[in-house]
Design a protein around this motif. Structure first.
Motif, PDB file in Angstrom:
ATOM      1  N   UNK A  20       0.894  -1.177   0.130  1.00  0.00           N
ATOM      2  CA  UNK A  20       0.003   0.060  -0.002  1.00  0.00           C
ATOM      3  C   UNK A  20       0.703   1.343   0.038  1.00  0.00           C
ATOM      4  N   UNK A  21       0.362   2.388  -0.202  1.00  0.00           N
ATOM      5  CA  UNK A  21       0.807   3.747  -0.059  1.00  0.00           C
ATOM      6  C   UNK A  21       0.969   4.031   1.544  1.00  0.00           C
ATOM      7  N   UNK A  22       1.864   3.436   2.132  1.00  0.00           N
ATOM      8  CA  UNK A  22       2.109   3.576   3.581  1.00  0.00           C
ATOM      9  C   UNK A  22       0.999   2.791   4.559  1.00  0.00           C
ATOM     10  N   UNK A  23       1.033   2.847   5.765  1.00  0.00           N
ATOM     11  CA  UNK A  23       0.020   2.293   6.660  1.00  0.00           C
ATOM     12  C   UNK A  23      -1.290   3.323   6.484  1.00  0.00           C
ATOM     13  N   UNK A  24      -1.117   4.458   6.151  1.00  0.00           N
ATOM     14  CA  UNK A  24      -2.194   5.290   6.050  1.00  0.00           C
ATOM     15  C   UNK A  24      -3.113   4.712   5.073  1.00  0.00           C
ATOM     16  N   UNK A  25      -2.388   4.151   4.109  1.00  0.00           N
ATOM     17  CA  UNK A  25      -3.780   3.479   3.074  1.00  0.00           C
ATOM     18  C   UNK A  25      -4.239   2.387   3.582  1.00  0.00           C
ATOM     19  N   UNK A  26      -3.594   1.665   4.362  1.00  0.00           N
ATOM     20  CA  UNK A  26      -4.098   0.384   4.982  1.00  0.00           C
ATOM     21  C   UNK A  26      -5.633   0.885   5.865  1.00  0.00           C
ATOM     22  N   UNK A  79     -11.210  -7.500  -0.968  1.00  0.00           N
ATOM     23  CA  UNK A  79     -12.061  -6.237  -0.966  1.00  0.00           C
ATOM     24  C   UNK A  79     -11.148  -5.238  -0.982  1.00  0.00           C
ATOM     25  N   UNK A  80     -10.037  -5.407  -0.030  1.00  0.00           N
ATOM     26  CA  UNK A  80      -9.254  -3.894  -0.096  1.00  0.00           C
ATOM     27  C   UNK A  80      -8.304  -3.905  -1.245  1.00  0.00           C
ATOM     28  N   UNK A  81      -8.217  -4.995  -2.127  1.00  0.00           N
ATOM     29  CA  UNK A  81      -7.800  -4.879  -3.408  1.00  0.00           C
ATOM     30  C   UNK A  81      -8.564  -4.099  -4.382  1.00  0.00           C
ATOM     31  N   UNK A  82      -9.749  -4.463  -4.231  1.00  0.00           N
ATOM     32  CA  UNK A  82     -10.778  -3.768  -5.298  1.00  0.00           C
ATOM     33  C   UNK A  82     -10.728  -2.222  -4.792  1.00  0.00           C
ATOM     34  N   UNK A  83     -10.929  -1.899  -3.488  1.00  0.00           N
ATOM     35  CA  UNK A  83     -10.836  -0.744  -2.948  1.00  0.00           C
ATOM     36  C   UNK A  83      -9.749   0.044  -3.625  1.00  0.00           C
ATOM     37  N   UNK A  84      -8.559  -0.489  -3.575  1.00  0.00           N
ATOM     38  CA  UNK A  84      -7.217   0.112  -3.845  1.00  0.00           C
ATOM     39  C   UNK A  84      -7.168   0.373  -5.332  1.00  0.00           C
ATOM     40  N   UNK A  85      -7.766  -0.643  -6.308  1.00  0.00           N
ATOM     41  CA  UNK A  85      -7.960  -0.262  -7.660  1.00  0.00           C
ATOM     42  C   UNK A  85      -8.569   0.798  -8.010  1.00  0.00           C
ATOM     43  N   UNK A  86      -9.635   1.184  -6.949  1.00  0.00           N
ATOM     44  CA  UNK A  86     -10.371   2.264  -7.587  1.00  0.00           C
ATOM     45  C   UNK A  86      -9.710   3.810  -6.903  1.00  0.00           C
ATOM     46  N   UNK A  87      -8.548   3.551  -6.133  1.00  0.00           N
ATOM     47  CA  UNK A  87      -7.970   4.796  -5.634  1.00  0.00           C
ATOM     48  C   UNK A  87      -6.913   5.259  -6.236  1.00  0.00           C
ATOM     49  N   UNK A  88      -6.082   4.107  -6.408  1.00  0.00           N
ATOM     50  CA  UNK A  88      -4.662   4.324  -7.186  1.00  0.00           C
ATOM     51  C   UNK A  88      -4.117   3.386  -8.168  1.00  0.00           C
ATOM     52  N   UNK A  89      -4.847   2.393  -8.326  1.00  0.00           N
ATOM     53  CA  UNK A  89      -4.581   1.164  -9.151  1.00  0.00           C
ATOM     54  C   UNK A  89      -3.519   0.401  -8.299  1.00  0.00           C
ATOM     55  N   UNK A  90      -2.258   0.811  -8.126  1.00  0.00           N
ATOM     56  CA  UNK A  90      -1.157   0.083  -7.598  1.00  0.00           C
ATOM     57  C   UNK A  90      -0.206   1.161  -6.838  1.00  0.00           C
ATOM     58  N   UNK A  91       0.389   0.729  -5.867  1.00  0.00           N
ATOM     59  CA  UNK A  91       1.570   1.757  -5.362  1.00  0.00           C
ATOM     60  C   UNK A  91       2.653   1.720  -6.519  1.00  0.00           C
ATOM     61  N   UNK A  92       3.514   2.640  -6.621  1.00  0.00           N
ATOM     62  CA  UNK A  92       4.413   2.885  -7.400  1.00  0.00           C
ATOM     63  C   UNK A  92       5.679   1.969  -7.577  1.00  0.00           C
ATOM     64  N   UNK A  93       5.687   1.184  -8.760  1.00  0.00           N
ATOM     65  CA  UNK A  93       6.509  -0.223  -8.955  1.00  0.00           C
ATOM     66  C   UNK A  93       7.973   0.289  -8.397  1.00  0.00           C
TER      67      UNK A  93
END
Ligand code: PLP
Length: 394
Positions: free
Chosen positions: A98-104, A257-271
């Motif tokens: 994730x983008x930091x613990x904040x995104x969890x 479910x969290x993966x779908x939620x992340x897809x909707x916010x930032x697709x994925x964290x920077x590779x």
């Protein structure tokens, strides 16, 4: 045009920390307010080498889209490490980067909270998480934190009386802002209570590796045979917050479910950031680096405690933290904490009023939070002297 913002965002107040930092953004401000790593501990040359190697050897992987769950070698490495060192993760658990613990915290809230659901949290607690829960229009029920963690009797009462409790949010190690650490007994009691009441635990552990005294305690996630804990980890405090790499460990059904939620916010964290962290873990002596960070912070903690003891022990009390980045100072009388912090800011010392961290406005506190990782030794000595003057004024 008159903008009509959502109820969700309209209810949010700007963070008191940001407001204090705005007032004190000049160059000569003594920074006791933020929770940043010390600038001198960033391994910039190591990261430069790793990044250029990645761009030479795997440019397409680094620059192309990736999968939402995160870079597989990093997920596997974290999973093995957490199992081996902390007994974290069961057959049913999976990891997302994730983008930091904040995104969890955000994804857990997105996945579980309906408007009006209750989150039980420590009061005081981390503003970023409290505001995240508020942004989902959740109700916050704060439980006072003692020097060995949440008051378990009050937690039990809240679980019995509050409506629609979905989640308990806790920071068991070197809590932000109190610096307190939850005892093993309370960790076990909290787990059993959550299980009994069918409530998810969100265990946020960004400071776990920053222990300066005593032995590590088992995380709540390490008891989790039943799959009720979402664990949030982060590389922000041990490597770099700017890379924005953290992770969650949770049962596969929640992770999906969290993966779908992340897809909707930032697709994925920077590779590229994920790959840098992966190579850092694989190729560097991370234990040595974290040992170095611990030695710098424990020296600064000792210095700040010595200064507090000699300069302002007549005005404040505090429990010496066993790790983390913060000291929670309690003033010996009721005063308006925002006025106190503004007076400190006027003298060029930035500290955060305890009121900013409370779960509800009715939770009272005479505390302010001090950060000891960011200031230099000279600033610690000078800043506490200035705080003495402010205490005298009040
Ligand atoms: C308790 C707590 N949780 C989460 C975070 C967010 O950290 P990250 O940089 O990993 O998103 C912080 C940051 O200071 C924190 O104190």
């Amino acid at each position: 045009m008159k903008y009509v913002f959502s109820d969700r965002i309209s209810a949010l107040k700007p963070s008191a920390i940001r407001e204090i930092l705005k007032v004190t953004s000049g160059g000569n401000v003594i920074p006791f307010a933020a929770g940043n790593p010390a600038p001198e501990v960033f391994p910039a040359d190591v990261i430069e080498n790793i990044a250029s190697k990645i761009l030479r050897q795997q440019p397409v992987t680094a620059l192309q889209y990736g999968v939402t769950e995160g870079y597989l070698p990093l997920r596997e490495r974290i999973s093995e490490d957490l199992k081996a060192r902390f007994n974290i993760g069961r057959e049913f658990d999976e990891i997302i980067i994730t983008a930091g613990a904040q995104q969890v915290v955000d994804l857990a809230a997105k996945v579980f909270l309906n408007e009006g659901d209750t989150v039980i949290c420590e009061s005081p607690s981390f503003i970023g998480s409290l505001n995240c829960f508020r942004s989902y229009n959740a109700c916050l029920k704060g439980i006072p934190v003692e020097s060995d963690g949440m008051d378990i009797e009050l937690l039990e009462k809240a679980l019995e009386t509050e409506k629609n409790v979905k989640m308990i949010y806790t920071i068991p190690n070197f809590q932000n802002p109190s610096g307190y650490t939850m005892s093993l007994e309370k960790r076990k009691a909290l787990y059993e209570l959550a299980l009994k009441h069918n409530v998810i635990i969100l265990e946020d552990n960004p400071y776990g590796e920053l222990r300066y005294t005593g032995e590590d305690l088992p995380s709540i996630k390490s008891f989790d045979d039943e799959g009720i804990v979402i664990y949030a980890g982060s590389f922000s405090k041990v490597l770099s917050p700017g890379l924005r790499v953290g992770y969650s460990v949770s049962p596969a059904e929640i992770t999906a479910k969290m993966t779908v939620g992340k897809q909707a916010s930032d697709v994925h964290s920077p590779m590229i950031c994920q790959m840098i962290v992966d190579r850092w873990l694989a190729e560097c002596d991370t234990a040595e680096h974290i040992g170095f960070i611990r030695s710098v912070y424990s020296r600064k903690l000792n210095l700040m405690c010595d200064c507090l003891d000699s300069e302002i022990s007549g005005f404040i009390s505090y429990v010496r933290p066993l790790g983390g980045l913060f000291i929670w100072c309690e003033l010996d009388r009721n005063i308006n904490m925002l006025d106190f912090c503004k007076a400190a800011a006027a003298e060029n010392v930035a500290v955060v009023p305890g009121t900013a961290f409370m779960a509800s406005e009715s939770d009272r506190t005479n505390c302010f939070r001090l950060n000891f990782s960011t200031p230099t030794d000279e600033q610690i000595v000078e800043g506490v002297k200035i705080l003495k003057k402010v205490c005298e004024k009040f």
